[in-house]
Design an enzyme around this catalytic site. Structure first.
Site, PDB file in Angstrom:
ATOM      1  N   ARG B  97       0.824  -1.221   0.000  1.00  0.00           N
ATOM      2  CA  ARG B  97       0.000   0.000   0.000  1.00  0.00           C
ATOM      3  C   ARG B  97       0.858   1.271   0.000  1.00  0.00           C
ATOM      4  NH1 ARG B  97      -3.149   1.855  -2.382  1.00  0.00           N
ATOM      5  NH2 ARG B  97      -3.892  -0.269  -2.608  1.00  0.00           N
ATOM      6  N   LYS B 134       1.355  24.835  -2.950  1.00  0.00           N
ATOM      7  CA  LYS B 134       0.132  24.160  -2.492  1.00  0.00           C
ATOM      8  C   LYS B 134       0.273  22.641  -2.620  1.00  0.00           C
ATOM      9  CE  LYS B 134      -2.655  28.232  -3.502  1.00  0.00           C
ATOM     10  NZ  LYS B 134      -3.698  28.877  -4.324  1.00  0.00           N
ATOM     11  N   LYS B 166       3.793  39.113  -1.815  1.00  0.00           N
ATOM     12  CA  LYS B 166       2.398  38.951  -2.181  1.00  0.00           C
ATOM     13  C   LYS B 166       1.571  40.091  -1.612  1.00  0.00           C
ATOM     14  CE  LYS B 166       1.183  34.837  -3.228  1.00  0.00           C
ATOM     15  NZ  LYS B 166       0.635  33.458  -3.240  1.00  0.00           N
ATOM     16  N   GLU B 196       3.775  40.000  -6.658  1.00  0.00           N
ATOM     17  CA  GLU B 196       2.417  39.700  -7.110  1.00  0.00           C
ATOM     18  C   GLU B 196       1.675  41.005  -7.336  1.00  0.00           C
ATOM     19  OE1 GLU B 196      -0.335  36.593  -5.011  1.00  0.00           O
ATOM     20  OE2 GLU B 196      -0.992  38.576  -4.349  1.00  0.00           O
ATOM     21  N   ASP B 217      -1.767  38.234 -10.870  1.00  0.00           N
ATOM     22  CA  ASP B 217      -2.704  37.432 -10.083  1.00  0.00           C
ATOM     23  C   ASP B 217      -4.125  37.569 -10.599  1.00  0.00           C
ATOM     24  OD1 ASP B 217      -3.417  35.761  -7.873  1.00  0.00           O
ATOM     25  OD2 ASP B 217      -4.196  37.548  -6.867  1.00  0.00           O
TER      26      ASP B 217
END
Lengths: 286, 286, 286, 286, 286, 286
Positions: B97, B134, B166, B196, B217
């Site tokens: 697994r 992410k 950002k 950004e 963005d």
């Protein structure tokens, strides 16, 4: 699943350390060390919250103040602020992505699970929706916890907590009967014994051999009904739990559930997760 | 991304240990200690292989013999045997697994990435497809490696290897110009600086301030074109890399790529992975 | 209990590192780096071997050659050489105590367990002897494995693999019935539910509520018989496993076993271990 | 032995994590998340308390309030409440077994050690009772600390803190004299040098060679007296510490002590521990 | 200091992992996966080799072939090739800096230590040169091992292997006599007791109180002579080891050594290391 | 470089645990458990403070109160008290050496770096002083942070955050042009590409191939000037950063800086650290 906060904290700080590397170069370069901020974690789609308890542990560990507007298992709507977070600006910005990655994944799992369990609940059926061990490596606790928050059953947590005899085991042992017999003799009496079968007749053999749970692997709803009928004739119903696995989707789940099978297990809810779209937005600089 | 085998081995054994718990109760109860098996890892859908190198490290560590029929990056077809594995039966079944979970996830990421990069390649465009941070917590290396195997760009690996300013940073610092100025002064000369921006005019400011990369963005393809035109007028093209992020899908990707933007980054390829359906089947008991 | 060698190796090297500290000062000062030796591990009392598999893993990791004259579960006699070990002299001497400490403890547990299981076996009873979670901190795997080698049942391995409702839980929940009902609703269907009871009547309640296992806490053999009789009247026998715990000793064990109870569990076999007296003796210097 | 609380906390949380696995399934299923309890840790036999300081560190780490009625080294009586614990019910129940396992073992070691040291003390002898390195793997700190709490001497903590030349070393080096000579030359001046001998004459050789401590291995009290007499004749008394090891029991210990030997060391106090019977009982649900 | 290879391997791979981060971006981008190379490690200044044994362990772990032309403790000259290394090109290049950093530091420590010990040796004095606990955090084993390779004495390895009463301890306890008395009563008989003193008279007190070692802190050679004379008058010489610490340099070391003090300890040899200039040069591409 | 306190805490407690071993034998033997003290950390030479933030994290973790009289980057003078520390006496004494070792090393690095950066600053040049990866194994974060505190540039933190093509890479790839071409194709667009060159002509090739940074390896100031002139002729200045490495010392640094090179990197500031002489002195016993 209840692990004390300190055990969770260690795992969560490990996730943060992975992202930080030798240090957040951006905040060190441009954010003053003593700035404080308030921030909102905002949902950009609706869903079921999961991971709130875990993020609260991480926030406390990082000396951030966290107020959750939703608890694990609650529904949130698009544009809803689910968490208010405040504290040192560098810490908030450095931890932002770790927080969102865990919360988005866990909420995605809970939401997908809940969609299935709600379908069942609305029909007044009592079929359980269960996860498998097809979780992301290293995320067993978090993936299984999210399934549970979504109303699902965690199924096995480790290879040590259930005897599950699958086709590969039977290929070595020789027969379902021998496998169950050996398991009953050698395994602890505290463990249930589950056997995976490919045909209704094998299910009958497994039940007679004394399996506690039978996994009907890739059975159609029709085959499940035949199996239940066969077990009824043999007087084996009521003693054994039937779990159906393979081919179940959000579309056909009620068809499966209506067969009377006890459990429907799906790998997809943990191995092919759709994360919930969340973002963190600074609302105040102090 | 090249980490030596011994570093990978430690991570991989950690994944296995998570699944094993105090021990595989099923194999201990029913599989003889000295049985050996041969097994195939079979694909139940087509895709791009990833994780082969990692699984080879794990197999070697477990004294299993592994022959891979495909290398990382190769295409495999439905029903194709991608790996032959042989060795101690208990070990094969206990590790099954963990092996499949990693291979399915990595191949899923590579396949999704490759679908996008192939679309671009066929048009003779040179736009890069890039991942984001992410990734699943704890799986940064494996998720990014799979993106790379699929033809994508890893983007940042840690918070320490790129200055990425950002909106939340700018909310604190005050302006794009100040942020870039501080970054240039305080950050190491070995790091690029990315900013950004929300509007074409901000892109112009960032370029003039000396950003190496500008992240547009949630720009529409039309806004991207306007931005490129604006930068051209200002004599800033050629110096700065333009990255578009947000709203990009497999459907509209060529529309985005045809704007001339340098990089298209998508969180989905790592945060919402669809695992490839693989199974391990014992073919011979020795 | 089957954990792959590499997982065991990590634990075993941790034990060795604890003993070594910054380095073995004695061998470094007086033993030449390139001397090789042959050594015997000799028993100074008879017993049941356990830990042989684990020590073989450690020896391999340290590049020592190990030949075991007994396998786990075998009887050894006083003065018997149970293992021949050879290799680098410094390594043998540095690892000597870690090897002996583990082997002596595991063999002590297996021997004590086996004394009980053999008493039962000779009477043709099928009562199981089981351990508890009263293991030495950090040694859960090794203590439970040794119980199993001695013919005993491991019982729970973690808090995650059985629902065990004890008096302290009932003190909070309110009643046996409520506890079982909640457990059945909230816990995974893959787990058995065990309830600890203080009186025969509580056993009846637990059985009716659907407990899979009932732990008769500190019952006398007479009370056990009353309980079995009561359950028979209620038609609950055959469905539920009865476990007796508390007050059982090597002296009275057959009295308990003859009641027909299914399982006898004893904390003593792991919490108050008498180590087997073993020593390592160098037989040849090369 | 003084290690800061944070170092202890890491070890203690490791013990807890071992028991918890992926989470306590029982409390998660049946105990409300926000219930609080008060609980007593009660002794079911008398003894000497040890592990109180360590459990206080664990309790603090888990946000539990702990009031100890006895300190490490204090006597407790049967039925005495030695600790009051209060806090979150799930946490108390999840940590119960880890707390009791450590406390029972450490108190068992301290009690057994104290029985011996008290015998000596009452005779006004100054013989020291010492432990060996025959501790449970992974529990060196806790086993040695408990010996110390019981009035015993920890002896070596690692292989790095004393040169101890045993028969196996001499089998390689050739002679006691050569071993001591090499040790004196190569080992740090900060270490004492101890030599194990089998006969009084060897003790004389070791003393003349400059050993700081001589271990009389399996000497009878009569042989010990002969050795002391021999050393006196050689003018070696007063310079060297004599340690007797092997064959010493609670019964014959005063016979050994009365020989005038400086130290009596016993493996049994750590390798064959009899745990003290303690339980945790919830006294109030809040 | 002898730690088995497997214990060293874990530490060494930790150092490598620190440098690698998520992976060597340069070799992954430009070096083919299957290229092999031969490489030389070349000295750019002369010195004493240390770290050869450790690097051999790391090389083996990484499947690199290592031939050392010098052993630990050997002299090497400028331009001498001290190690030949061969194997996978990516692995060699990725490990290059970790190998050189450790080897350069350890050889630097051994060289500096050796310069001092050789000065002593040439005068036929037997004064020992010892290190302190002023090692780089995390490098205790490697720094102390290098001192030993250079002919020095490791002194304490941990806070657990010697009682060393310093001025700060005496500030709390009150007097040298009380400190020694308490240490003798409470510490294990296996430990020596060392006391730091500021004046000859304190040395006399410490000797009379029974200290095994006296550290003369910041004594001039003249004060050391006075102390030895004072102890001679008191009949305390021969029983106690005298260690001088503070103010000793390569220039004045013979002046200190000629006083007859037993040990000269210097923090500088480990806290202010001058690394040896080494480089790795690829000599053949295969 | 900004890592959250909890990530630092784990590393710092690891350093402490290394020094403590199984426990501080001295404080356990002679210092009462409940004594409290106040202590000063005093400088015995002037310098630039570094490590203050890190020691504050450790002190908090150990429940010690810390007041720093200087912040990281501040100048301190000989005899200045830089930190006041108070709390449990055993804890202060046990942690003393770990605290001083880190603070002395980091301040030593910051002081040496600052000496160089101040020389540059006073001439109004803008040349950066940069570290290399020649840090002590395991101390990358602390060594680089100290460089930054001293006004230097950290350069690479891992092998993953910059493409740095050195002579050994070129020996395999074949040419500077091919290396840069491959790097540009295969490495992430978020990384800069640096190339090491041996001659001015190679610098020209590297610049034309598109390197972001060129490392002039062992160039004399004269060769640096030639290189800049050559690049100017080729119109490559302004686009590429020039870094000079090798042969730079405190004596000749202005000569190098005055060439107009952008960066001067020195291994010495981290591989051959001179620790600052600091001590901890107890000022009050409570």
């Amino acid at each position: 699943m209840f692990a004390t906060n300190k055990i969770l904290e260690t795992k969560l700080l490990g996730f943060l350390a992975e992202d930080v590397g030798q240090g957040d170069a951006t905040v060190a370069a441009i954010i003053p060390a003593d700035t404080n901020v308030e921030a909102d974690i905002v949902a950009h789609e609706s869903g079921i919250a999961a991971g709130i308890e875990e993020i609260a542990v991480l926030a406390k560990s990082l000396d951030l103040k966290l107020d959750a507007n939703v608890a694990d298992g609650d529904i949130f709507k698009t544009k809803q602020v689910i968490i208010n977070l405040s504290g040192n600006a560098r810490t908030v910005l450095t931890a932002e992505r770790t927080i969102l990655n865990l919360l988005s994944r866990m909420s995605g799992i809970a939401t997908a699970t809940n969609e299935l369990t709600e379908k069942i609940r609305k029909t007044n059926l009592v079929t359980r929706i269960a996860a498998t061990r097809k979780t992301a490596p290293g995320l067993r606790f978090f993936d299984k916890k999210a399934v549970q928050v979504g109303g699902g059953d965690t199924h096995r947590l480790h290879l040590d907590d259930l005897i599950l005899v699958k086709d590969n085991h039977i290929a070595i042992v020789g027969s379902v009967e021998d496998a169950v017999k050996k398991a009953r003799k050698n395994a602890s009496f505290t463990k249930k014994i589950e056997v995976e079968v490919k045909k209704p007749e094998e299910a009958a053999k497994a039940a007679k051999a004394g399996a506690d749970i039978i996994m009907l692997d890739n059975f159609t709803p029709e085959q499940i009904r035949q199996t239940i009928e066969l077990l009824r004739k043999l007087g084996q119903t009521g003693k054994v739990i039937l779990e159906s696995s393979g081919g179940i989707t959000a579309e056909n789940i009620l068809e499966y559930a209506s067969t009377g099978v006890d459990v429907l297990s799906l790998g997809e809810i943990t191995h092919s997760v759709k994360s919930i779209d969340l973002s963190l937005e600074i609302t105040k600089v102090i």
